[in-house]
Design an enzyme around this catalytic site. Structure first.
Site, PDB file in Angstrom:
ATOM      1  N   GLY A   3       0.478  -0.643  -0.439  1.00 28.39           N
ATOM      2  CA  GLY A   3      -0.055  -0.140  -0.044  1.00 28.39           C
ATOM      3  C   GLY A   3       0.556   1.470  -0.042  1.00 28.39           C
ATOM      4  O   GLY A   3       0.368   2.589  -0.818  1.00 28.39           O
ATOM      5  N   PHE A   4       2.496   1.275   0.933  1.00 28.46           N
ATOM      6  CA  PHE A   4       3.006   1.850   0.254  1.00 28.46           C
ATOM      7  C   PHE A   4       3.304   2.514  -0.839  1.00 28.46           C
ATOM      8  O   PHE A   4       3.942   3.674  -1.249  1.00 28.46           O
ATOM      9  CB  PHE A   4       3.892   2.505   1.476  1.00 28.46           C
ATOM     10  N   GLY A   5       3.815   1.638  -1.338  1.00 30.71           N
ATOM     11  CA  GLY A   5       4.970   1.434  -2.799  1.00 30.71           C
ATOM     12  C   GLY A   5       5.550   0.315  -3.399  1.00 30.71           C
ATOM     13  O   GLY A   5       5.356  -0.656  -2.173  1.00 30.71           O
ATOM     14  N   LYS A   6       6.234   0.542  -4.116  1.00 30.03           N
ATOM     15  CA  LYS A   6       7.421  -0.526  -4.346  1.00 30.03           C
ATOM     16  C   LYS A   6       8.149  -0.710  -3.637  1.00 30.03           C
ATOM     17  O   LYS A   6       8.403  -0.009  -2.945  1.00 30.03           O
ATOM     18  CB  LYS A   6       7.335  -0.852  -5.664  1.00 30.03           C
ATOM     19  N   VAL A   7       8.301  -2.136  -3.506  1.00 33.02           N
ATOM     20  CA  VAL A   7       9.966  -2.036  -2.560  1.00 33.02           C
ATOM     21  C   VAL A   7      10.728  -3.135  -3.263  1.00 33.02           C
ATOM     22  O   VAL A   7      10.942  -3.703  -3.867  1.00 33.02           O
ATOM     23  CB  VAL A   7       9.736  -3.140  -1.126  1.00 33.02           C
ATOM     24  N   LYS A  25      11.972   0.642   0.958  1.00 38.04           N
ATOM     25  CA  LYS A  25      10.444   1.048   0.702  1.00 38.04           C
ATOM     26  C   LYS A  25      10.183   2.498  -0.323  1.00 38.04           C
ATOM     27  O   LYS A  25      10.642   3.332   0.092  1.00 38.04           O
ATOM     28  CB  LYS A  25      10.009   0.453   1.417  1.00 38.04           C
ATOM     29  N   ASP A  70      -1.727  -3.842  11.516  1.00 40.81           N
ATOM     30  CA  ASP A  70      -1.468  -4.951  10.807  1.00 40.81           C
ATOM     31  C   ASP A  70      -0.555  -6.615  10.939  1.00 40.81           C
ATOM     32  O   ASP A  70       0.109  -6.397   9.572  1.00 40.81           O
ATOM     33  CB  ASP A  70      -1.015  -3.968   9.419  1.00 40.81           C
TER      34      ASP A  70
END
Length: 819
Positions: free
Chosen positions: A536-540, A554, A650
């Protein structure tokens, strides 16, 4: 069977206050002189994370030999501060420090080492000895080997030296002649006068008529433990600047008793024999006891295990203070040191005379290498023959000191790195043949680590009780509260200056700042071939820093508004938390509209990818159990071990990462919340989390508690057992939710039909029953019916014991039930 415990030392800098306790007597304070030196520093004094001032060392050098100063080229993120570790003094030949001290005064001497790359010197070439007033403290010592073997970034050794007659203390450092090209280095020296805390000889266990004269001996502090309570920072130790560590990493076995703290109606009263010089008030204000069930207590020992150097005598000091019982013969127990009776019929009230009076006892034991052991075991067991009112035992604090031998020697051998660590390092070198591996090695060493220091040489952890026989012996890491001051150069986001940064200046100072150039260079300009995950935060991305250290990077999705909150929370949470089972945050980048987080790379990815929808070889049941135990330890620490209760919010199998040694680490703290205070019981907040793992009570009432994490973890347990997603819309409605379906099957006795086919017939039935019962209780609809994470951890550890030794454990249970 004794567990192998690796030695580790870590430092916690946080305050622990007990406002309800009253001190009734004082103690003698340290005499006027003390020296706290940052070696190789120049100019004015520097201040560490604990607020202590460190002065330059130059004027105390009696003979400097061929010395030089330098600054470390790599700053490990686990350093509590740059002082004294980033500056160093390097010696090419024998050199000495000279300190003027009060005659006939016992001294603390603390030596600090950070094995890093200085002036392009190879840290593995530093072998040296240290002698203080004729006592050999270190011999052919390698800080690099020690750090690598014990997974430490930096280490400290503490010694208690016999009273100086001349008024001068001479500390001589000599590069080793056994290795060609050796040099010596040191980052910090402390010389602090100490009160006379060794007034009585220690009884030699097994020989009640023989004693060890501690007062006339020089000692090395090996362990200093606050039993049943949090770690105590140096500034909370009555002016003596000792660090007292949490005891949980040293506990042996699944039965670890219960902890408690003194109530408001009890006052701790020092006596003429025991003042705060012996131990601070907080040590006597917490304790660990065996628990309320006398049947259980009569069938186990409350045990701690410590790894030490063989062929030395050790003094074990036990601290006691009764604040629960009031009469003689209410709680009576035996004390064992290395399986020998050190005290029979110990009755703290009988010793002290009344409740709330601290006492301590010193016992000595000689550890030989003839049996291959290099451990000290301390065990407590109720004295059944005395028929006390409660079959129980209590301990408040513990210290272990090494006594110099007849050659005035305290030096032990360099530790030997585990075979798995050596293999991992070799594999890393083969994968990335960089010319200089010093930075990456230290980065990797500190990666699972967390701020560790040691007031003692080699301090401990790893695989303590529950990981008996494992090749990978690592430990439970505790938090670091303090600043690791690195460059906080200009950072911008959305075109704004760093004054508009999303981070507070405090948070920005807690971990390392990376330039955007460093990040792009390490990820090949965010090449898609480097992507290893998407959330959800973005690509790793997989990347490298500092010439070869593998990291996970991240990068936020610019369109995600939630990313700002996650970015702030992740840094502010993880920069203050250090634990072996929490993923380690290295630093961040906040430039040109980017929000980027940098973590140590977890070579084995997420737990989920080893369970289903993957071509990877399935994990064995024992591996799965150990991973669940590791994750439970991390969550238990968040709930109870940190300065404030932290609710993850989470918990799921994609947020449990596995390092190269299959050690589980809880990750992704972007949704975490600080827990409720004692007057609330819950936190009212918007519902966030992942469907399938979401606590139904939290969803209905929007009231978050740590039991919400317990529910999510229960789903993880069923996911591990059944190897299927938490939600599967392709299944019939009643089977779509794993928590509902697995709970239904467990109640009907058909759970065995839905477990992972790779596990069928391979799990001990008693172990499966205990594991499934635990998971079922975790996913109860109401939080009040769910166990605490501590109880979950205990049950999982017990499940592992059932899997390893089913006959022995079941027999013990039957015996206890009959009693």
């Amino acid at each position: 069977m004794k567990s192998t415990i690796q030695i580790v030392f870590f430092v916690l800098y946080f305050s622990f206050t007990m406002n309800s306790i009253h001190v009734l007597s004082g103690s003698s304070k340290s005499k006027s002189f003390s020296y706290i030196l940052s070696c190789g520093a120049s100019g004015s004094d520097g201040t560490d994370a604990d607020g202590r001032k460190w002065s330059p060392d130059i004027k105390f050098l009696a003979s400097s030999g061929n010395s030089e100063t330098a600054t470390a080229q790599f700053q490990d993120p686990s350093l509590p501060s740059t002082v004294p570790y980033m500056n160093v003094r390097i010696f090419r030949s024998t050199s000495s420090y000279k300190f003027s001290v009060s005659p006939k005064t016992r001294l603390w001497l603390r030596l600090h080492f950070y094995p890093s790359n200085y002036n392009n010197l190879d840290p593995s070439m530093a072998y040296f000895s240290v002698i203080a007033n004729g006592f050999t403290l270190l011999k052919n010592f390698s800080a690099s080997i020690t750090a690598k073997a014990l997974t430490l970034a930096y280490i400290a050794r503490e010694f208690s030296l016999t009273p100086v007659e001349s008024g001068d203390l001479n500390v001589t450092i000599t590069p080793s002649t056994e290795q060609s090209g050796s040099y010596a280095f040191i980052n910090g020296i402390e010389v602090i006068p100490m009160p006379d805390i060794f007034k009585k000889p220690a009884v030699l266990v097994e020989y009640s008529d023989q004693f060890v004269d501690v007062q006339s001996s020089s000692l090395q502090t090996m362990f200093r433990i606050n039993i049943g309570g949090q770690s105590i920072a140096p500034n909370n130790d009555s002016g003596l600047t000792r660090t007292w560590y949490d005891d949980s990493p040293y506990l042996f076995g699944a039965a670890i008793g219960v902890t408690s703290e003194v109530g408001k109606n009890v006052r701790i009263q020092y006596s003429k024999d025991v003042t705060e010089d012996i131990a601070p008030l907080n040590v006597y204000s917490t304790a660990r006891t065996m628990g309320p069930d006398p049947k259980v207590n009569k069938n186990y020992n409350l045990t701690w295990v410590f790894q030490v150097d063989a062929n030395f005598t050790y003094v074990v000091r036990l601290h006691f203070c009764e604040y629960q019982v009031t009469k003689i013969n209410q709680r009576v127990f035996d004390v064992f040191v290395n399986n020998q009776t050190a005290e029979s019929g110990a009755d703290v009230i009988g010793w002290a005379g009344s409740q709330g009076i601290p006492v301590y006892k010193d016992y000595a034991a000689y550890v030989t290498d003839q049996s291959g052991d290099d451990e000290i075991w301390v065990a407590l067991h109720p004295t059944v023959s005395m028929k006390p009112e409660y079959y129980d035992a209590i301990l408040n604090g513990l210290e272990v000191f090494k006594v110099n031998d007849t050659d005035a020697n305290l030096a032990g051998p360099n530790p030997v790195p585990s075979e798995m660590l050596v293999n991992a390092e070799a594999a890393e070198k083969e994968f990335s043949p960089s010319a200089s591996r010093v930075g990456p090695l230290l980065g990797g060493v500190a990666g699972g680590l967390t701020g560790c220091v040691l007031v003692v040489a080699v301090f401990v952890f790893v695989n303590k009780k529950n990981n008996v026989g494992k090749d990978c012996k690592m430990g439970n890491w505790l938090p670091l509260y303090g600043n690791s001051h690195t460059s906080t150069s200009k950072s911008t986001i959305s075109g704004k200056s760093n004054t508009d940064s999303h981070l507070s200046s405090l948070a920005a100072g807690l971990c390392r700042h990376f330039s955007l150039w460093e990040i792009k260079h390490g990820t090949k300009n965010f090449d898609e071939s480097q992507v290893i995950g998407l959330g959800g935060f973005g690509k790793v991305y997989r990347g490298t820093i500092d010439g070869g250290t593998n990291v996970a990077i991240k990068r936020s999705n610019p369109s995600s508004e939630q990313g700002v909150y996650e970015f702030q929370t992740e840094i502010e949470m993880l920069s203050k938390l250090r634990h072996r089972h929490l993923v380690s945050l290295i630093g961040f980048c906040e430039e040109d509209g980017e929000m980027i987080l940098v973590y140590y790379y977890m070579a084995n990815g997420t737990l989920r990818e080893h369970l289903y929808k993957s071509n990877k070889h399935p994990l064995s049941w024992k591996q799965r159990l150990e991973i669940c135990i590791g994750a439970a330890r991390g969550l238990h620490y968040l709930h109870t071990g940190a300065r404030y209760t932290i609710i993850h919010r989470d918990v799921k199998t994609t947020n449990i990462l596995l390092d190269e040694n299959w050690v589980a680490k809880v990750s992704d703290f972007g949704l975490s919340k600080t827990g409720p205070n004692l007057n609330q019981g819950h936190v009212s907040t918007m519902v966030k989390g992942s469907f399938g793992y979401l606590d139904p009570e939290y969803f209905r009432r929007q009231q978050l508690t740590e039991k919400s994490d317990v529910y999510s973890f229960g789903v993880v347990l069923f996911e591990v057992l059944c190897a299927r997603p938490a939600l599967n819309a392709n299944l019939p409605k009643e089977q779509a939710s794993l928590a509902d379906w697995a709970g239904h099957c467990q109640r009907k006795g058909t759970l065995h039909e839905i477990i992972d086919p790779h596990l069928r017939g391979k799990i001990n039935p008693e172990c499966l029953k205990k594991f499934a019962d635990t998971a079922e209780k975790c996913v109860s609809n109401h939080g009040i019916d769910r166990p605490s994470m501590g109880d979950v951890l205990w049950n999982l550890e017990f499940s592992l014991q059932l899997e390893k030794n089913p006959g022995m454990v079941v027999a013990a249970e039957k015996k206890a039930n009959k009693a």
